[in-house]
Design a protein around this motif. Structure first.
Motif, short mmCIF file in Angstrom:
data_model
loop_
_atom_site.label_atom_id
_atom_site.label_comp_id
_atom_site.label_asym_id
_atom_site.label_seq_id
_atom_site.Cartn_x
_atom_site.Cartn_y
_atom_site.Cartn_z
N LEU A 66 0.80 -1.22 0.00
CA LEU A 66 0.00 0.00 0.00
C LEU A 66 0.84 1.27 0.00
CD1 LEU A 66 -2.89 1.10 0.10
CD2 LEU A 66 -2.74 1.03 2.58
N TYR A 67 1.99 1.27 0.62
CA TYR A 67 2.78 2.49 0.82
C TYR A 67 3.92 2.61 -0.20
CZ TYR A 67 0.05 2.20 5.03
OH TYR A 67 -0.99 2.09 5.91
N GLY A 68 3.65 2.27 -1.47
CA GLY A 68 4.67 2.35 -2.51
C GLY A 68 5.45 1.06 -2.58
N GLN A 69 6.61 1.05 -1.98
CA GLN A 69 7.43 -0.17 -1.93
C GLN A 69 6.78 -1.15 -0.95
OE1 GLN A 69 10.19 -0.80 -3.77
NE2 GLN A 69 9.84 1.15 -4.77
N PRO A 70 6.97 -2.46 -1.17
CA PRO A 70 6.46 -3.43 -0.18
C PRO A 70 7.05 -3.12 1.20
CG PRO A 70 7.14 -4.56 -2.16
CD PRO A 70 7.57 -3.12 -2.32
N ARG A 71 6.20 -3.14 2.22
CA ARG A 71 6.63 -2.90 3.60
C ARG A 71 6.34 -4.11 4.44
NH1 ARG A 71 5.17 2.72 6.43
NH2 ARG A 71 6.35 1.79 8.12
N LEU A 72 7.36 -4.54 5.17
CA LEU A 72 7.27 -5.70 6.05
C LEU A 72 7.19 -5.20 7.49
CD1 LEU A 72 7.64 -8.84 5.61
CD2 LEU A 72 9.97 -8.48 6.40
N PHE A 73 6.27 -5.77 8.26
CA PHE A 73 6.12 -5.41 9.67
C PHE A 73 6.36 -6.67 10.50
CE2 PHE A 73 3.40 -2.50 7.31
CZ PHE A 73 3.76 -1.26 7.83
#
Length: 146
Positions: A66-73
Motif C-alpha cells: 500500500l505504501y509504494g514499496q512493499p513494507r514488512l512489519f
C-alpha cells in the motif's frame, strides 16, 4: 501454490484444508479491490481452534504494498498475538486491532493499526472486499554435489 480463491472457490475451510498439504511456513497473500496486496507469514498446516486462541511465533510477520514499496512489519515484542485460526475466522495480530482479519467466506476483511507488528492499516480502507486470497508454501529442495 496450494490454495487460491480463483482455483478452489471461496471458503476459509477450503483454505485450511488445502494448508494440510503444506508443512512449515506459508505465506498468506490477499488483495483489495483497489490493488493493494498484503498478507503475512503463518505456520502450516493451519490448525483451527474452537476458541480464539493465538498461535504462531515471533517469526510471524505481515506485509503490504500500500505504501509504494512493499513494507514488512515484524513482531514488535509488545505481545504474542501472532494469529488466530478458527473455521470462521483467520486473524493476524492483535492489541487494538487485527493487522488483517478474514471472514469465513473470504469475501470481506478488516485491517487496522496493530500493536503486535507495529503495522498501519494494510489495505486502502479498514473494512474492504477481498479481490483474491492465496496461500503459498515453501519446499526445501535438497541438492547433491557430484
Amino acid at each position: 501454490m496450494k490454495g487460491s480463491t480463483a482455483k478452489h472457490g471461496i471458503s476459509l475451510r477450503t483454505l485450511i484444508r488445502k494448508s494440510s498439504e503444506l508443512s512449515g511456513p506459508c505465506l498468506l497473500i490477499a488483495g483489495d479491490m483497489q490493488g493493494a496486496v498484503f498478507g503475512g507469514l503463518l505456520d502450516c498446516p493451519l490448525k483451527p481452534t474452537p476458541k480464539r486462541k493465538y498461535q504462531g511465533t515471533n517469526q510471524t510477520f505481515v506485509f503490504t504494498t500500500l505504501y509504494g514499496q512493499p513494507r514488512l512489519f515484524r513482531a514488535t515484542g509488545a505481545n504474542r498475538y501472532y494469529y488466530i485460526c478458527m473455521n470462521d475466522l483467520l486473524a493476524l495480530g492483535g492489541g487494538g486491532n487485527f493487522a488483517l482479519c478474514l471472514d469465513a467466506d473470504l469475501l470481506s476483511a478488516t485491517s487496522g493499526p496493530c500493536e503486535t507488528f507495529g503495522s498501519l492499516c494494510l489495505a486502502h480502507n479498514p473494512e474492504f472486499e477481498l479481490k483474491h486470497v492465496e496461500l503459498w508454501g515453501f519446499a526445501h529442495v535438497r541438492t547433491t554435489n557430484h
